[in-house]
Design an enzyme around this catalytic site. Structure first.
Site, PDB file in Angstrom:
ATOM      1  N   SER A  87      -2.472 120.506   6.580  1.00 47.16           N
ATOM      2  CA  SER A  87      -3.500 119.741   7.292  1.00 47.16           C
ATOM      3  C   SER A  87      -2.913 119.035   8.501  1.00 47.16           C
ATOM      4  O   SER A  87      -1.735 118.658   8.503  1.00 47.16           O
ATOM      5  CB  SER A  87      -4.095 118.701   6.337  1.00 47.16           C
ATOM      6  OG  SER A  87      -4.817 117.721   7.052  1.00 47.16           O
ATOM      7  N   TYR A 128      -3.456 111.695   0.842  1.00 48.26           N
ATOM      8  CA  TYR A 128      -3.843 113.082   1.126  1.00 48.26           C
ATOM      9  C   TYR A 128      -2.797 113.744   2.030  1.00 48.26           C
ATOM     10  O   TYR A 128      -2.299 114.841   1.750  1.00 48.26           O
ATOM     11  CB  TYR A 128      -5.226 113.126   1.787  1.00 48.26           C
ATOM     12  CG  TYR A 128      -5.598 114.494   2.312  1.00 48.26           C
ATOM     13  CD1 TYR A 128      -5.767 115.561   1.438  1.00 48.26           C
ATOM     14  CD2 TYR A 128      -5.762 114.726   3.670  1.00 48.26           C
ATOM     15  CE1 TYR A 128      -6.082 116.832   1.912  1.00 48.26           C
ATOM     16  CE2 TYR A 128      -6.083 115.986   4.153  1.00 48.26           C
ATOM     17  CZ  TYR A 128      -6.243 117.038   3.263  1.00 48.26           C
ATOM     18  OH  TYR A 128      -6.547 118.281   3.738  1.00 48.26           O
TER      19      TYR A 128
END
Length: 358
Positions: A147, A172
């Site tokens: 990501s 995350y």
């Protein structure tokens, strides 16, 4: 780079009922001949399960002749499930898209991220490792989702995969950086060709309702006010889902080459790429185009008072002001650069939204 012909291969796609996963499977159905495609998804309720069921129904209805499609409702964090899939189907290409997504949710529900993003990914890596047991042919290429959040509050833009990314600002992001480190270790130890893909703000039809553009649309349709963070001074490299899928399919077909160093030991067949639009857009501009397209698609009435429904508010914890992808490596190695304009992408989303929600 090792060229991989996907025709007649067995391909495992995790997160197959997810936004990117379902679009990838659809594309493989269209372009790959004679493949066996295994999809797995736990169908969790992080967002509306009806959307996942809608995507799955579309897939089940569009399997082409000559292609074998098998869907497993299961969790990659369950080792036995993953081991069974590898034992039964012996996938040659693995695309790991299953993950607990979302920066903000990682602040309130960290357990889900450890389970899916760390334990789940570890199970995939272990299964890839053991696919070579007994002189087995093994997995030819593991492609996995990382990501843009790994860049944290990196001041240097555009973000390059050569940048140091050791300061995540959310759990995350930390799990996604961990995936890259784990993949590197397994590539080095077991000579598993792996490629990580840092996705930048993916959007499009049947996307994730927790993403800003989808949430904005839901709120505007109900006549509620939307909150625009950092007083609108956010820049995002919005990437249309078809561009992401194009990048994934190209990368699946080109695995990092296995070779040994001067010490006779494997040089890790490992790579990481950005997939982003390479053209960050101001959030206020994004929202303005979104409401124009929602009016055009008749999701909102023509006389909609947009100004009355927006609130400029401070930054949220875990968020960053700018994301901006340097995609030069992707262009160099795979001759590809995302190119869908924001207006075209948001138009497709608005038309889908009108059809799906009426």
């Amino acid at each position: 780079m090792e060229r991989i012909d996907l025709n007649n291969k067995t391909i495992l796609v995790t997160g197959a009922a997810g936004f990117i996963g379902s679009n990838l499977v659809k594309r493989l159905f269209r372009d790959v001949k004679g493949a066996t495609i295994i999809g797995i998804d736990n169908m969790n309720d992080y967002y509306d399960v009806a959307l996942k069921e809608f995507r799955l129904k579309e897939l089940n209805a569009s399997v082409p002749e000559g292609t074998t499609w098998k869907f497993v409702k299961g969790d990659i964090a369950d080792k036995a499930t993953i081991d069974d899939i590898f034992e039964e189907h012996r996938p040659q290409v693995v695309v790991n898209l299953a993950a607990q997504a979302g920066v903000r949710y990682s602040i309130t529900n960290p357990d889900a991220y450890i389970q899916s993003n760390l334990i789940g990914f570890y199970n995939i890596l272990e299964a890839c490792r053991h696919s070579y047991d007994g002189a087995g042919a093994g997995v030819e290429h593991l492609v996995y989702a990382s990501s843009s959040s790994v860049y944290g509050s990196n001041k240097k833009v555009p973000y390059s995969t050569d940048d140091k990314v050791d300061n995540p600002v959310s759990l995350y992001a930390a799990t996604k950086k961990s995936n890259e480190l784990m993949a590197h270790a397994y590539s080095k130890l077991y000579n598993i060709p792996s490629t990580g893909l840092r996705f930048f703000t993916v959007y499009g039809p049947a996307g994730r309702p927790d993403m800003a553009y989808f949430g904005f649309t839901d709120k505007l349709r109900k006549g509620e006010a939307i909150q625009i963070f950092n007083y609108g001074n956010c820049m995002r490299d919005f990437t249309y889902v078809d561009d992401i899928v194009e990048g994934v399919v190209r990368i699946m077909q080109g695995a990092p080459e296995k070779r040994n160093g001067e010490d006779g030991l494997p040089i890790p067949p490992y790579a990481v790429y950005n997939i982003g639009n390479n053209q960050p857009e101001n959030l206020l501009n994004f929202v303005d185009i979104l409401q124009q397209e929602l009016i055009r698609a008749k999701v909102l009435p023509e006389d909609y008072d947009f100004e009355a429904h927006k609130r400029l508010v401070p930054m949220q914890p875990g968020d960053v002001p700018t994301t901006y992808a340097d995609t030069s490596a992707l262009e160099r190695d795979y001759s590809f650069k995302p190119s869908t304009s924001l207006r075209d992408g948001l138009r497709a989303f608005a038309e889908w939204y009108k059809e799906f929600y009426g």
